[in-house]
Design an enzyme around this catalytic site. Structure first.
Site, PDB file in Angstrom:
ATOM      1  N   TYR A 190     -60.387 -10.099 -33.105  1.00 37.93           N
ATOM      2  CA  TYR A 190     -59.673 -10.933 -33.638  1.00 37.93           C
ATOM      3  C   TYR A 190     -58.774 -10.223 -32.823  1.00 37.93           C
ATOM      4  CZ  TYR A 190     -54.843 -11.811 -36.259  1.00 37.93           C
ATOM      5  OH  TYR A 190     -54.084 -12.544 -36.807  1.00 37.93           O
ATOM      6  N   PHE A 308     -42.403  -6.577 -15.742  1.00 41.63           N
ATOM      7  CA  PHE A 308     -42.797  -8.021 -17.016  1.00 41.63           C
ATOM      8  C   PHE A 308     -43.470  -7.404 -17.594  1.00 41.63           C
ATOM      9  CE2 PHE A 308     -45.350 -11.502 -18.479  1.00 41.63           C
ATOM     10  CZ  PHE A 308     -44.579 -11.937 -19.933  1.00 41.63           C
TER      11      PHE A 308
END
Length: 475
Positions: A190, A308
């Protein structure tokens, strides 16, 4: 006025945190202003549609918005659109008010709808917090179709993979009335669909931009692992909110063995000890992705791309340390303090510093671990793996300073290093190939060689002239 009051309160109650925030506001300069005239060709700020996309980014994610805007060149605009597409897809998947028969075709066609001019979605529930993004999704579509082909292809490919995984889980939830994950393998799958694929897409975009090495796009296992670290941290932190909205992401394999029938029992039964054991099991599972995340960061060479990626994983480690063995997490949504977040942003500038951040929080987790917790030994091993990674790549006895590296004399490894250094020097000195030239070679022998060579050249020249004069008849 409210912000000023809160800062004054912080000064009185947490003066060190106040100092950190002041330092952050004074000295941490943004690397790029996307609204500046010279940035318009890459940021798209001169277009009303792109300005609206930047507004959507600020509305949907304050934490990611800052680091996205500092990416170099057209990467900032590309990642902004990538994030908004994923956010739109996630908003449809999370909305429990949309019937499954309506949700399935939208999810499975979302990559096509994302490039269909004029498309938007108006059927989200009134309480869905990001519904405004889908109401004006036609603006997103307009800007996506302006992206460079190499970026657009990657984004749509990732979107298609993710939408199918989300649709499968949404259908399972609609069919069974819940979305309980049974095993840790189901949990990993998932998280791969909702976050690992995002990491894969980012990695492929970095390579396609030319700002990172071409081989980076092949490091998908590391990219997936870093995405899983971020997603699992969010799932742990948002436990109470998710349970109240009937979203159950913690795998039953971890929490059911302690006698709980429903996830809400973790805070309703009052069994704090077993609840914190389950919590430590979840943190343990997330920590197994820490070293892979550090390996991924080591491969990055562009500073804006590094920041980032580094800032979110640093904050993830801080969040895991905050949640570990913390019963308050079952009662409310807890977050790291602003000053701590500011400090992490200022520190996350290179791989060594991020590794030290990981080590600091790993030590905090290990310090909070309790011997009677069934996960104690595994937690200790996982924290030691982070320590080992740091020592292997950035040995602590090497001290970096402006004058160059120095070595900690109190550390036994320094003596070993010095002995090895001496041994190498002696081996080089014993090699005859490295013997120094005799001092008397210059200038006398060298001068003799030079004079001899010149005399030889003069002799050969005279011989050639004599032959020409002797044997070639004159006209």
């Amino acid at each position: 006025m409210g912000k000023l009051t809160s800062m004054l309160g912080l000064l009185l109650t947490h003066p060190l945190e106040f100092r950190t925030l002041v330092q952050f506001y004074l000295y941490h300069e943004t690397k790029r202003d996307i609204t500046a005239q010279q940035e318009h060709p890459t940021s798209g700020w001169d277009r009303a549609s792109m300005r609206r996309c930047w507004e959507f980014l600020d509305l949907t994610s304050r934490s990611f918005a800052a680091v996205i805007k500092e990416l170099e060149g057209d990467l900032a605009r590309t990642i902004c659109m990538y994030y908004l597409i994923m956010r739109g897809l996630d908003t449809i998947e999370d909305d429990m008010t949309i019937p499954d028969e309506k949700k399935q075709p939208i999810l499975r066609q979302f990559h096509e709808l994302t490039v269909t001019p004029g498309w938007n979605f108006t059927e989200n529930g009134p309480d869905e917090k990001d519904r405004h993004l889908l109401l004006e999704y036609h603006i997103i579509v307009e800007e996506v179709n302006r992206l460079a082909p190499q970026y657009k292809t990657v984004i749509l490919d990732i979107c298609q993979k993710m939408e199918n995984g989300m649709a499968d889980y949404a259908h399972k939830a609609a069919t069974n009335g819940t979305v309980y994950l049974e095993t840790i393998a189901d949990y990993d799958l998932y998280c791969h669909y909702v976050a690992g694929l995002v990491g894969e897409g980012l990695t492929r975009i970095w390579s396609a931009s030319g700002k990172e090495a071409s081989f980076l796009c092949d490091q998908l296992e590391l990219a997936n692992s870093m995405g899983l670290l971020l997603q699992k941290t969010n799932i742990i932190r948002d436990f109470r909110e998710d349970v109240e909205e009937r979203r159950f992401f913690w795998p039953r394999e971890i929490w059911a063995k302690y006698g709980f029938n429903e996830m809400k029992d973790l805070y309703e039964k009052g069994d704090v000890e077993h609840a914190t054991w389950i919590q430590s099991g979840m943190v343990l599972d997330a920590l197994r992705h820490a070293c892979d995340s550090l390996d991924y960061l080591r491969l990055l060479k562009n500073q804006s791309v590094f920041v980032f990626c580094a800032v979110p994983v640093s904050m993830a480690m801080a969040t895991l340390a905050l949640c570990f063995m913390n019963p308050e997490m079952f009662q409310r949504n807890i977050k790291i303090r602003k000053a701590e977040a500011a400090q992490l942003i200022m520190r996350s500038t290179n791989t060594r510093e991020v590794a030290l951040i990981f080590r600091e929080y790993a030590r905090k987790i290990h310090h909070k671990a309790k011997p009677h917790d069934p996960n104690f030994l595994k937690i200790s091993v996982m924290c030691c793996k982070i320590e080992q990674w740091c020592e292997q790549n950035f040995p602590s006895f090497v001290i970096l300073s402006e004058r160059g590296p120095t070595y900690d004399s109190a550390d036994k490894r320094t003596a070993i290093f010095r002995a090895e250094e001496k041994r190498v020097a002696e081996r080089l000195a014993a090699d005859p190939r490295n013997a120094p030239l005799p001092q008397d070679l210059f200038p006398w022998e060298l001068a003799a060689y030079v004079v001899g060579a010149m005399l030889l050249m003069l002799g050969l020249s005279a011989l050639i002239v004599w032959v020409m004069l002797k044997f070639i008849p004159q006209a």
